[in-house]
Structure formats: C-alpha cells, structure tokens
Write a protein that holds these residues in place. Structure first.
Motif, mmCIF file in Angstrom:
data_model
loop_
_atom_site.group_PDB
_atom_site.id
_atom_site.type_symbol
_atom_site.label_atom_id
_atom_site.label_comp_id
_atom_site.label_asym_id
_atom_site.label_seq_id
_atom_site.Cartn_x
_atom_site.Cartn_y
_atom_site.Cartn_z
ATOM 1 N N SER A 1 -38.343 -46.183 24.261
ATOM 2 C CA SER A 1 -39.087 -45.123 25.131
ATOM 3 C C SER A 1 -39.849 -43.848 24.484
ATOM 4 C CB SER A 1 -37.686 -44.587 25.865
ATOM 5 O OG SER A 1 -37.957 -43.639 26.887
ATOM 6 N N LEU A 2 -39.208 -43.559 23.418
ATOM 7 C CA LEU A 2 -39.903 -42.241 22.713
ATOM 8 C C LEU A 2 -41.386 -42.936 22.162
ATOM 9 C CD1 LEU A 2 -37.259 -40.760 20.558
ATOM 10 C CD2 LEU A 2 -38.434 -39.762 22.670
ATOM 11 N N GLN A 3 -41.078 -44.200 21.546
ATOM 12 C CA GLN A 3 -42.493 -44.696 21.178
ATOM 13 C C GLN A 3 -43.498 -44.750 22.266
ATOM 14 O OE1 GLN A 3 -42.096 -48.775 19.523
ATOM 15 N NE2 GLN A 3 -44.244 -48.712 18.752
ATOM 16 N N TYR A 4 -42.986 -45.356 23.298
ATOM 17 C CA TYR A 4 -43.989 -45.555 24.565
ATOM 18 C C TYR A 4 -44.429 -44.056 24.899
ATOM 19 C CZ TYR A 4 -45.368 -48.208 28.770
ATOM 20 O OH TYR A 4 -46.084 -48.611 29.832
ATOM 21 N N GLU A 5 -43.720 -43.403 25.146
ATOM 22 C CA GLU A 5 -44.274 -41.842 25.412
ATOM 23 C C GLU A 5 -45.211 -41.489 24.601
ATOM 24 O OE1 GLU A 5 -43.542 -39.682 28.088
ATOM 25 O OE2 GLU A 5 -42.067 -40.936 29.065
ATOM 26 N N LEU A 6 -45.177 -41.467 23.224
ATOM 27 C CA LEU A 6 -46.161 -40.953 22.289
ATOM 28 C C LEU A 6 -47.208 -41.926 22.352
ATOM 29 C CD1 LEU A 6 -43.639 -40.543 19.212
ATOM 30 C CD2 LEU A 6 -45.118 -38.650 20.360
ATOM 31 N N GLN A 7 -47.132 -43.253 22.659
ATOM 32 C CA GLN A 7 -48.470 -44.031 22.735
ATOM 33 C C GLN A 7 -49.273 -43.691 24.112
ATOM 34 O OE1 GLN A 7 -47.270 -48.152 23.271
ATOM 35 N NE2 GLN A 7 -49.255 -48.709 23.313
ATOM 36 N N SER A 8 -48.437 -43.162 25.115
ATOM 37 C CA SER A 8 -49.076 -42.830 26.272
ATOM 38 C C SER A 8 -49.759 -41.470 26.134
ATOM 39 C CB SER A 8 -48.149 -42.778 27.360
ATOM 40 O OG SER A 8 -47.288 -43.925 27.772
ATOM 41 N N ASP A 9 -49.279 -40.549 25.340
ATOM 42 C CA ASP A 9 -50.054 -39.242 25.196
ATOM 43 C C ASP A 9 -51.057 -39.577 24.164
ATOM 44 O OD1 ASP A 9 -47.983 -38.048 26.711
ATOM 45 O OD2 ASP A 9 -46.902 -37.640 24.760
ATOM 46 N N LEU A 10 -51.032 -40.272 23.147
ATOM 47 C CA LEU A 10 -52.187 -40.569 22.419
ATOM 48 C C LEU A 10 -53.534 -41.286 23.164
ATOM 49 C CD1 LEU A 10 -50.359 -41.360 19.074
ATOM 50 C CD2 LEU A 10 -51.534 -39.247 19.691
ATOM 51 N N GLN A 11 -53.014 -42.127 23.950
ATOM 52 C CA GLN A 11 -53.863 -42.840 24.708
ATOM 53 C C GLN A 11 -54.794 -41.816 25.801
ATOM 54 O OE1 GLN A 11 -52.610 -46.769 26.491
ATOM 55 N NE2 GLN A 11 -54.851 -47.117 27.196
ATOM 56 N N GLU A 12 -53.989 -40.957 26.347
ATOM 57 C CA GLU A 12 -54.578 -40.075 27.386
ATOM 58 C C GLU A 12 -55.477 -38.991 26.589
ATOM 59 O OE1 GLU A 12 -52.303 -38.289 30.174
ATOM 60 O OE2 GLU A 12 -51.471 -39.889 30.964
ATOM 61 N N GLU A 13 -55.099 -38.702 25.297
ATOM 62 C CA GLU A 13 -55.956 -37.903 24.682
ATOM 63 C C GLU A 13 -57.360 -38.422 24.191
ATOM 64 O OE1 GLU A 13 -55.443 -34.793 24.083
ATOM 65 O OE2 GLU A 13 -53.648 -34.527 25.240
ATOM 66 N N LYS A 14 -57.068 -39.608 23.788
ATOM 67 C CA LYS A 14 -58.281 -40.467 23.390
ATOM 68 C C LYS A 14 -59.333 -40.613 24.424
ATOM 69 C CE LYS A 14 -59.607 -44.752 21.282
ATOM 70 N NZ LYS A 14 -59.069 -46.268 20.785
ATOM 71 N N LEU A 15 -58.659 -41.063 25.884
ATOM 72 C CA LEU A 15 -59.485 -40.984 26.985
ATOM 73 C C LEU A 15 -60.116 -39.737 27.414
ATOM 74 C CD1 LEU A 15 -57.674 -43.468 29.030
ATOM 75 C CD2 LEU A 15 -59.796 -44.095 27.981
ATOM 76 N N LYS A 16 -59.240 -38.384 27.113
ATOM 77 C CA LYS A 16 -60.030 -37.051 27.516
ATOM 78 C C LYS A 16 -60.956 -36.933 26.789
ATOM 79 C CE LYS A 16 -55.889 -35.426 29.732
ATOM 80 N NZ LYS A 16 -54.800 -34.424 29.384
ATOM 81 N N GLN A 17 -60.953 -37.223 25.377
ATOM 82 C CA GLN A 17 -62.024 -37.084 24.341
ATOM 83 C C GLN A 17 -63.314 -38.047 24.708
ATOM 84 O OE1 GLN A 17 -60.799 -37.757 20.215
ATOM 85 N NE2 GLN A 17 -62.816 -36.856 19.400
ATOM 86 N N LYS A 18 -62.807 -39.145 24.984
ATOM 87 C CA LYS A 18 -64.156 -40.050 25.505
ATOM 88 C C LYS A 18 -64.905 -39.467 26.705
ATOM 89 C CE LYS A 18 -65.294 -44.628 26.704
ATOM 90 N NZ LYS A 18 -64.624 -46.088 26.816
ATOM 91 N N ILE A 19 -64.113 -38.858 27.498
ATOM 92 C CA ILE A 19 -64.984 -38.424 28.597
ATOM 93 C C ILE A 19 -65.563 -37.186 28.624
ATOM 94 C CG2 ILE A 19 -64.225 -37.255 31.198
ATOM 95 C CD1 ILE A 19 -61.761 -39.279 31.113
ATOM 96 N N ALA A 20 -64.893 -36.398 27.727
ATOM 97 C CA ALA A 20 -65.837 -35.182 27.386
ATOM 98 C C ALA A 20 -67.167 -35.491 26.779
ATOM 99 C CB ALA A 20 -64.706 -34.176 26.396
ATOM 100 N N GLU A 21 -67.171 -36.463 25.978
ATOM 101 C CA GLU A 21 -68.312 -36.832 25.096
ATOM 102 C C GLU A 21 -69.412 -37.650 25.962
ATOM 103 O OE1 GLU A 21 -66.772 -38.799 21.810
ATOM 104 O OE2 GLU A 21 -66.051 -37.024 20.837
ATOM 105 N N ARG A 22 -69.455 -37.821 27.292
ATOM 106 C CA ARG A 22 -70.212 -38.749 27.945
ATOM 107 C C ARG A 22 -71.401 -37.962 28.094
ATOM 108 N NH1 ARG A 22 -66.079 -40.275 33.091
ATOM 109 N NH2 ARG A 22 -65.008 -41.987 31.794
ATOM 110 N N ARG A 23 -72.363 -38.639 28.172
ATOM 111 C CA ARG A 23 -73.982 -37.999 28.517
ATOM 112 C C ARG A 23 -73.968 -37.828 29.931
ATOM 113 N NH1 ARG A 23 -77.213 -41.958 24.829
ATOM 114 N NH2 ARG A 23 -76.114 -43.466 26.158
#
Length: 458
Positions: A70-92
């Motif tokens: 459960s903890l591993q899944y929560e951390l994985q979810s948080d990291l994936q969301e942060e990665k997607l937010k960074q990708k969205i911020a870098e859109r042209r």
C-alpha cells in the motif's frame, strides 16, 4: 394517541434519508480532512509516508506485506502524478491547442451520446407504458418483454456508455486522478440522469389525463390505479437487472477471458490480456444501486432488504473476480483523495434522490385505490392533518417555526455562523502557515549552530 400508519410511513422515510445524509457527510468530512493534509504540501506528504507511514503494531506477515504494498503504491501514484504535472507544464502552445481542440471534440461526442441515451429511454418508457396493457394475456411473453423494456434499455445504456467514456478519456491526456474523477462524473451523470428520465417519463404518463374524468383525481387512475406500486416496480426491475448484468459480466466475460488468456496462445487474445480492475466502474455500480435504493424505498419498502442480499452476493463475486481474473490498473491512483471523491459522488446521488421523492410526496396526488395515503390528496397532507390534532399552543409553535417570520431570521443567523466559521478557518490557516515558516526558520538556525560548532571544533 393512536398509531398513525401514514404518519409513521412518512416519518420513517424522512428518518432513513436523514440518517444516510448524516452518515455520508460524516464520512466525507473525515476524507476531506485527509485530502486537505495531503494537498497541503507535497514534500510533507512524502515525509509522512516515508517516516511515519508504517504501523509498528502490525505483527501478521500477510498484513505487513499488504501495508508495504500500500505504501509503495501510494508513493508510485504521487511520483507518477508529479511526473505528469511536470510534463503538462512543459507543453508548447501547439500541443496545448491540439489537446484543447481534441477535448472540445470529445465533449461534443459525450453530449451526443448522453442525448441519445436520454431520448431512447424516454421513447421506450412511453412505448412500454402505452402498450404493456394493450397486448393482453394471450401473449404474456411479449407483454413481459414490453414491461421490462425500459429497464433493459437503461441497463444497456449504463453498460455501453461507460465503455465509450473510458475509451475516449485516453485521448484527453489528463492526470490519472483527474481522469478517474472525470470518467466517474460522466458515468454517474449518465446513470443518475437515466433514472431521472425514467421517472420523468413515468410521471408524464401518470399525470396525463386523456379525458376530463380523471382531472379531479389529478392522475390517470384508469391505467395507474396504484401509481406508487408502478414506480416501485420499475425501481425493483432496475435493481434486479443491474444485479443480473454484474453476475453475467463476471460469469460470461471475465472468467472466459481469463481462461482464453491463460490457455490460448493466439496473438489477438494475448493482445487483449487480463482485464484491469477498474476502481471507478466498480464504485459507480455501488453508487448507482444505492441511488435506486434511496429512491425506491418509499415506493417499495422491501427494496433495502433486496439490496442488502444483492450487495452481499456481489461483494464475494467481485472478490473472486479481483483475485482470479483481474490485474492491477496500469495507471495507479491515490486512494485517500479517491475515497473522498467517491463519498462526495454518493452524497450527490442521495441529494438527487431527494428531488423525485420530494416532488412525489408534495405535488403528485396519492393514489385513491391503495396505499396508506389513499385518504389524503398528497402524501404530505398527513403532516398538517396530524398537527391540527395537537394542542393549540403546540400548533402555534409548529406553524410559527414553518412561517416566513421564523425562516428569514434563522437564515440570517445561519449566514452569520457560516461567515464566522469561514473567518475562523482562515485565521487557523494563517496560524498554520506562520508555524510552518517558524519551523523552517528554526531548522535554519539549527543548521547555522551546527556549522558554528563544527568550525569551533576544527
């Protein structure tokens, strides 16, 4: 004092709806607190999971493995969301225009699908009500099919529309958490709106007086001598068809797919693979069935007992399907915020159930052939009729509470209390921010002192 059956029936309805409302609000507030803590500071969330997320009272190895995953899944979810937010911020700008245009086009398709579902349900319901009693007993199978036709169409729409929405959402490029929320809202809207369209179609037929003879009664008493029973029967049909569809999907879709993927080496079968366990779909089924129970309990009092047996069976069916035929979702989601959102959607379903119930209790004339309210014009009239039997002082007090002279000051006082609570919450928020800044400054002071001590020792 005598036992007043109509009053007891109406008060029992108010009591269970009020208890459900209070319980859902209580659970939603608990989830809202967790959601606020999680969204306050992402770094603080990571620290809480890494340093304070483990429960040292766990002694069972299987429970420890479950907590670890459960903890591993929560951390994985948080990291994936942060990665997607960074990708969205870098859109042209070109990518943003393409995505926004695609989202507008997909939303137009969604609106067209919803409109088609609503129109089909309305036409089928009108056809069923107009022709179910004209076929006669000679062709009972056709009559039964016509009677169950609205429930079949609604169940089919509830099964096909979420599949289309889940396919379309993949092209809109949202974050996993927002993707689940948007899909769930679309599916909730189509399911709850389908129930609303069904009730609107029924009430349009019930209140349709073809001749002037039924106008004093206020409803079509020839076709619907006991219209409350007809509405309860439709809610029962919806609940049973939902139960049948869930069992049929598990027996004739999930398990055969598992067998084919396991024992068949065909490339097409392997391309489909195991079915992912869709959290939003399974939660939506529960919310949909519970909304039917909320609406139908007034018209069919044994419907909660049927719903209890239904969900008792469905729980173990879903458990077997999850363990033996499904795989985890490819896109992880955060459990804490999703639980809060699911409770909010259930609260929306309950609030939407108040609308048809309140309208039928206060506005639609009660049937004169059956039911506890056959001696009253509407179901609500039992309340003022009972109050008129009270002592004069109690009558004046109750009528005073329900008057505008009491309602306006009460509303003003509620607004003042609400503004005070909002101001208090803002003050607490500023105090928390100041304490957080103070902790940061203290940590810097400690680091400065540590550097000074190190330099002095050298």
């Amino acid at each position: 004092m005598k036992y007043n059956l109509p009053l007891a029936y109406l008060l029992a309805t108010f009591a269970y709806l009020a208890l459900c409302l209070l319980w859902i609000i209580k659970r939603s507030v608990e989830g809202f607190k967790q959601n606020l803590v999680h969204n306050a500071d992402p770094f603080q969330s990571y620290c809480n999971k890494v340093f304070a997320g483990w429960d040292f009272c766990i002694t069972d190895p299987s429970a420890a493995r479950l907590k670890h995953r459960s903890l591993q899944y929560e951390l994985q979810s948080d990291l994936q969301e942060e990665k997607l937010k960074q990708k969205i911020a870098e859109r042209r700008m070109e990518e943003k225009l393409r995505i926004y245009s695609l989202r507008i086009f997909i939303n137009i398709i969604v609106i067209a699908i919803l409109s088609g579902c609503f129109y089909s349900i309305y036409r089928v319901t009108v056809f069923s009500q107009e022709n179910s009693n004209d076929i006669g007993n000679a062709n009972s199978q056709v009559n039964l099919l016509v009677q169950y036709l609205p429930s079949m169409v609604i169940t089919l729409a509830n099964f096909i529309a979420p599949l289309i929405f889940a396919f379309l959402i993949k092209f809109e490029e949202y974050t996993p958490a927002f993707e689940i929320k948007l899909t769930l809202m679309r599916c909730v809207f189509v399911r709850l709106a389908n129930i609303g369209v069904l009730l609107f179609s029924l009430w349009s037929q019930i209140s349709n007086c073809g001749s002037d003879k039924c106008k004093p009664c206020g409803y079509n008493y020839k076709l619907y001598p006991c219209w409350e029973s007809d509405v309860g029967r439709e809610m029962y049909k919806l609940m049973m068809f939902d139960f049948i569809v869930i069992l049929a999907v598990a027996l004739f879709a999930d398990f055969p797919r598992k067998l084919l993927v396991t024992h068949c080496s065909c490339k097409l079968v392997q391309w489909f693979g195991h079915k992912e366990f869709g959290i939003s779909d399974n939660v939506l089924e529960i919310i949909y069935g519970q909304t039917i129970c909320f609406i139908g309990t007034f018209f069919s009092p044994l419907l909660p007992a049927i719903a209890t047996i239904k969900y008792f069976i469905i729980f173990y069916v879903k458990k077997i399907v999850l363990k033996h035929t499904s795989k985890p979702a490819a896109k992880p989601i955060r459990a804490s915020s999703s639980n809060f959102f699911f409770l909010v959607v259930l609260l929306i379903g309950l609030l939407l159930a108040f609308v048809p119930l309140g309208f039928s209790i206060a506005r639609i004339p009660s049937s004169k052939a059956c039911g506890p309210f056959r001696h009253f014009n509407t179901s609500w009239e039992v309340i003022p009729d009972t109050i008129l039997q009270f002592p004069t002082g109690l009558q004046q007090f109750l009528f005073g509470i329900s008057s505008e002279a009491f309602a306006v000051p009460f509303f003003v006082i509620l607004c003042i209390i609400m503004f005070y609570v909002v101001a208090l919450a803002q003050a607490h928020k500023r105090a928390v921010e100041q304490l957080r800044e103070q902790l940061v400054l203290e940590s810097r002071d400690k680091m400065f002192l540590i550097r000074k001590i190190t330099e002095a020792q050298k």
